[in-house]
Design a protein around this motif. Structure first.
Motif, PDB file in Angstrom:
ATOM      1  N   ASN A   1       4.994  31.913  38.400  1.00  0.00           N
ATOM      2  CA  ASN A   1       5.127  33.365  38.470  1.00  0.00           C
ATOM      3  C   ASN A   1       4.398  33.983  39.656  1.00  0.00           C
ATOM      4  N   PHE A   2       3.373  33.320  40.160  1.00  0.00           N
ATOM      5  CA  PHE A   2       2.850  33.662  41.477  1.00  0.00           C
ATOM      6  C   PHE A   2       3.539  32.711  42.444  1.00  0.00           C
ATOM      7  N   GLY A   3       4.832  32.855  42.530  1.00  0.00           N
ATOM      8  CA  GLY A   3       5.633  31.922  43.305  1.00  0.00           C
ATOM      9  C   GLY A   3       7.104  32.247  43.179  1.00  0.00           C
ATOM     10  N   ALA A   4       7.902  31.198  43.074  1.00  0.00           N
ATOM     11  CA  ALA A   4       9.346  31.344  43.223  1.00  0.00           C
ATOM     12  C   ALA A   4      10.015  32.099  42.079  1.00  0.00           C
ATOM     13  N   ASN A   5       9.440  32.081  40.881  1.00  0.00           N
ATOM     14  CA  ASN A   5      10.089  32.804  39.792  1.00  0.00           C
ATOM     15  C   ASN A   5      10.128  34.300  40.077  1.00  0.00           C
ATOM     16  N   ALA A   6       9.098  34.828  40.733  1.00  0.00           N
ATOM     17  CA  ALA A   6       9.084  36.248  41.093  1.00  0.00           C
ATOM     18  C   ALA A   6       9.889  36.522  42.357  1.00  0.00           C
ATOM     19  N   THR A   7       9.722  35.696  43.382  1.00  0.00           N
ATOM     20  CA  THR A   7      10.357  35.987  44.673  1.00  0.00           C
ATOM     21  C   THR A   7      11.859  35.764  44.652  1.00  0.00           C
ATOM     22  N   THR A   8      12.342  34.825  43.840  1.00  0.00           N
ATOM     23  CA  THR A   8      13.794  34.649  43.764  1.00  0.00           C
ATOM     24  C   THR A   8      14.457  35.878  43.155  1.00  0.00           C
ATOM     25  N   TYR A   9      13.737  36.616  42.320  1.00  0.00           N
ATOM     26  CA  TYR A   9      14.257  37.884  41.784  1.00  0.00           C
ATOM     27  C   TYR A   9      14.205  38.984  42.841  1.00  0.00           C
ATOM     28  N   CYS A  10      13.135  39.031  43.621  1.00  0.00           N
ATOM     29  CA  CYS A  10      12.957  40.101  44.604  1.00  0.00           C
ATOM     30  C   CYS A  10      13.871  39.927  45.814  1.00  0.00           C
ATOM     31  N   TYR A  11      14.040  38.698  46.290  1.00  0.00           N
ATOM     32  CA  TYR A  11      14.731  38.457  47.557  1.00  0.00           C
ATOM     33  C   TYR A  11      16.118  39.101  47.635  1.00  0.00           C
ATOM     34  N   PRO A  12      17.049  38.814  46.720  1.00  0.00           N
ATOM     35  CA  PRO A  12      18.398  39.385  46.881  1.00  0.00           C
ATOM     36  C   PRO A  12      18.438  40.897  46.740  1.00  0.00           C
ATOM     37  N   ALA A  13      17.446  41.484  46.072  1.00  0.00           N
ATOM     38  CA  ALA A  13      17.398  42.936  45.943  1.00  0.00           C
ATOM     39  C   ALA A  13      16.874  43.601  47.207  1.00  0.00           C
ATOM     40  N   GLU A  14      16.268  42.817  48.109  1.00  0.00           N
ATOM     41  CA  GLU A  14      15.686  43.373  49.328  1.00  0.00           C
ATOM     42  C   GLU A  14      16.437  42.976  50.592  1.00  0.00           C
ATOM     43  N   VAL A  15      17.059  41.816  50.600  1.00  0.00           N
ATOM     44  CA  VAL A  15      17.616  41.293  51.845  1.00  0.00           C
ATOM     45  C   VAL A  15      19.035  41.787  52.112  1.00  0.00           C
ATOM     46  N   PHE A  16      19.744  42.258  51.071  1.00  0.00           N
ATOM     47  CA  PHE A  16      21.132  42.681  51.244  1.00  0.00           C
ATOM     48  C   PHE A  16      21.252  44.206  51.249  1.00  0.00           C
ATOM     49  N   PRO A  17      22.234  44.741  51.987  1.00  0.00           N
ATOM     50  CA  PRO A  17      22.419  46.200  52.041  1.00  0.00           C
ATOM     51  C   PRO A  17      22.772  46.778  50.675  1.00  0.00           C
ATOM     52  N   THR A  18      22.570  48.089  50.550  1.00  0.00           N
ATOM     53  CA  THR A  18      22.770  48.767  49.268  1.00  0.00           C
ATOM     54  C   THR A  18      24.168  48.553  48.706  1.00  0.00           C
ATOM     55  N   ARG A  19      25.200  48.610  49.551  1.00  0.00           N
ATOM     56  CA  ARG A  19      26.576  48.546  49.052  1.00  0.00           C
ATOM     57  C   ARG A  19      26.980  47.155  48.567  1.00  0.00           C
ATOM     58  N   TYR A  20      26.180  46.125  48.875  1.00  0.00           N
ATOM     59  CA  TYR A  20      26.464  44.757  48.398  1.00  0.00           C
ATOM     60  C   TYR A  20      25.324  44.206  47.540  1.00  0.00           C
ATOM     61  N   ARG A  21      24.313  45.014  47.298  1.00  0.00           N
ATOM     62  CA  ARG A  21      23.069  44.532  46.698  1.00  0.00           C
ATOM     63  C   ARG A  21      23.256  43.995  45.284  1.00  0.00           C
TER      64      ARG A  21
END
Length: 534
Positions: free
Chosen positions: A423-443
């Motif tokens: 949880n101080f690792g990939a379980n948290a960041t895999t959730y955050c990454y796609p919500a931050e790296v893609f534009p709003t219209r494809y998020r």
């Protein structure tokens, strides 16, 4: 427009702007009142997601005592029961992710919570007194799949609703706060398990009525309805975000259609929280909006976008093989190392495993999430993800190599540290990454796709864990999880002859496909790409 309608629109806009404001100069983890309000709306849903997903772990053990007495539950049925919610999650993540982008967050948000409520009520109505043991498990499995559709839908919905409203400097922190509710959901599930079991001690242990465990699991599962009903109205009435509305004005058109269509490009200033700075470039004729599916397909047909989606999907898939393989079978592992004891009444075994679960959750699960909250903007998502994967591999390797020789205390310590670095690792960041790296219209679509790949890994793990532990042993299964963690992290070597970095042939550097997203504005990047294309 009437004065009444104008007033209502003004109030909605004012309420929306409150969600999208953030005080400057404060550390990212210090939230305003309106951010806490948003956190409550989106976070409670994720609390329920974790509660509903992981509660099946002790419930399956209770059902074993209720349906099979001193016998054991068939491993194939047990695996299917544990995988059921994740099977539904894959459906929900694809469906709600696409629909949230195509029809808007407001039109969809809250519907996934309604599904969770309906499915929970149907689950606790399982007729254990009339159906055969196999029939009961199939009945419960069917409605756990329906529950999973709602749970899965909450992943892209909560992530996109939060990311749409977060300012750039606090976006990762807000998402980490949302995801931290998974820790509290798991913790409360363990706590409710202990409390309800304690209430049933006299009838189950002293009077030896083991069948009364039927009431225990129904109460534990049914308690999740309280926060679900408490959050439903706020979700159904949450207004659409300004950022999403503006993203719909950006028309992605082909070069040959420029004479017929208008290109509207919007660049949003996320870093300041201001949504009024817009750069528009229009052609001379009316716009014609394309079908959303065609728009999504065209965006991800470009390798620069597709490789990022492959990275988010692959990392989440590999993470969930180990994460859910461990956390859907904590009871099995604790029992196998002797923590539940080789003797004692069914109640004593259930209670001892329940205490083991809550110790691991309190010391590992919850603290890991909040260390991520405090450090995600400083360390960055990529650093935390790579570090987390490698530390998971380390502690899984220790548990696998010393499975039969570690003392119970040492095993619990290592297991707790494993949960911490999940949880101080990939379980948290895999959730955050796609919500931050893609534009709003494809998020939402990209997040749902990534999460669905993760749940595919969870399904595989849930279906084969019990069978594999029977055939090759738990330590061998843990070594498989070690390999998944290393694959997710990727191992990077320096080639001194060429002076360049290269990837090893054995460890796919899936995390290295991903850019660091701290300070990255995907809407501004999309606007620039569209200008270049025109």
């Amino acid at each position: 427009m009437s004065e009444q309608a104008e007033g209502r629109e003004t109030r909605q806009r004012t309420a929306l702007e409150e969600y999208e404001q953030s005080g400057e100069g404060r550390p990212p983890f210090i939230l305003t009142y309106t951010e806490v309000k948003l956190l409550g709306i989106a976070g409670v849903g994720f609390f329920l997601d974790a509660y509903d997903l992981f509660i099946i772990n002790p419930v399956s053990t209770m059902l074993q005592f209720r349906l099979y007495g001193s016998g054991t539950m068939p491993s194939n049925l047990q695996g299917l029961l544990k995988a059921a919610a994740n099977i539904g999650s894959v459906i929900g993540q694809f469906l709600f992710g696409y629909c949230a982008d195509a029809f808007g967050r407001k039109a969809i948000y809250g519907k996934e919570l309604m599904l969770i409520i309906i499915a929970t009520i149907l689950c606790i109505s399982t007729p254990t007194g009339t159906l055969s043991p196999t029939g009961c498990l199939i009945y419960l499995t069917m409605f756990r799949i329906l529950l999973g559709v709602g749970v899965g839908g909450d992943y892209p919905m909560s992530a996109s609703v939060t990311s749409d409203r977060a300012v750039l400097r606090k976006r990762g922190t807000m998402l980490a706060y949302i995801f931290a509710n998974q820790g509290w959901g798991s913790f409360m599930g363990s706590l409710m398990n202990i409390i309800v079991l304690a209430c049933y001690k006299h009838v189950m242990n002293d009077e030896n009525e083991t069948s009364k465990v039927d009431g225990v699991w129904r109460i534990i599962v049914g308690l999740s309805l309280i926060p679900a009903f408490g959050t439903l109205y706020q979700r159904l009435t949450l207004p659409e975000s300004t950022r999403f509305k503006k993203s719909q004005d950006a028309e992605l058109v082909e070069e040959g259609d420029l004479k017929k269509e208008t290109l509207v490009v919007e660049a949003h200033v996320h870093a300041t929280g201001s949504e009024g700075s817009v750069d528009e470039k229009r052609s001379t004729v009316p716009a014609h909006k394309k079908a959303h599916f065609r728009d999504v397909f065209q965006y991800f047909s470009e390798w620069r976008h597709l490789k990022i989606l492959i990275g988010t999907c692959s990392c989440w898939f590999l993470l969930d093989i180990a994460f859910y393989g461990i956390n859907l079978n904590t009871n099995v592992v604790l029992t196998e190392i002797g923590y539940a004891g080789g003797s004692g009444t069914p109640w004593e075994k259930l209670f001892k495993v329940a205490t083991g679960n809550i110790i691991i959750t309190a010391l590992g699960f919850v603290p890991g999430y909040y260390v991520t909250v405090l450090t995600i903007e400083k360390l960055g998502r990529k650093t935390i993800q790579i570090m987390g994967f490698l530390m998971e591999a380390l502690f899984l390797g220790i548990l696998a190599g010393k499975f039969h020789t570690l003392s119970t205390a040492a095993f619990i310590v290592n297991f707790t540290l494993l949960q911490f670095f999940f949880n101080f690792g990939a379980n948290a960041t895999t959730y955050c990454y796609p919500a931050e790296v893609f534009p709003t219209r494809y998020r939402a679509f990209a997040h749902g796709m990534s999460a669905a790949c993760g749940k595919s890994g969870a399904i595989i793990s849930a279906l084969v864990f019990n069978s594999l532990t029977t055939s090759i042993g738990t330590p061998a299964v843990l070594w498989i999880f070690v390999g998944c963690s290393l694959l997710g992290a990727g191992m990077k070597n320096y080639d001194f002859l060429s002076g360049t970095y290269c990837l090893t042939s054995w460890f796919a550097a899936f995390t290295f496909l991903l850019p660091e997203v701290a300070g990255r504005d995907p809407d501004a990047i999309l606007a620039e790409e569209l200008r270049e294309r025109q």
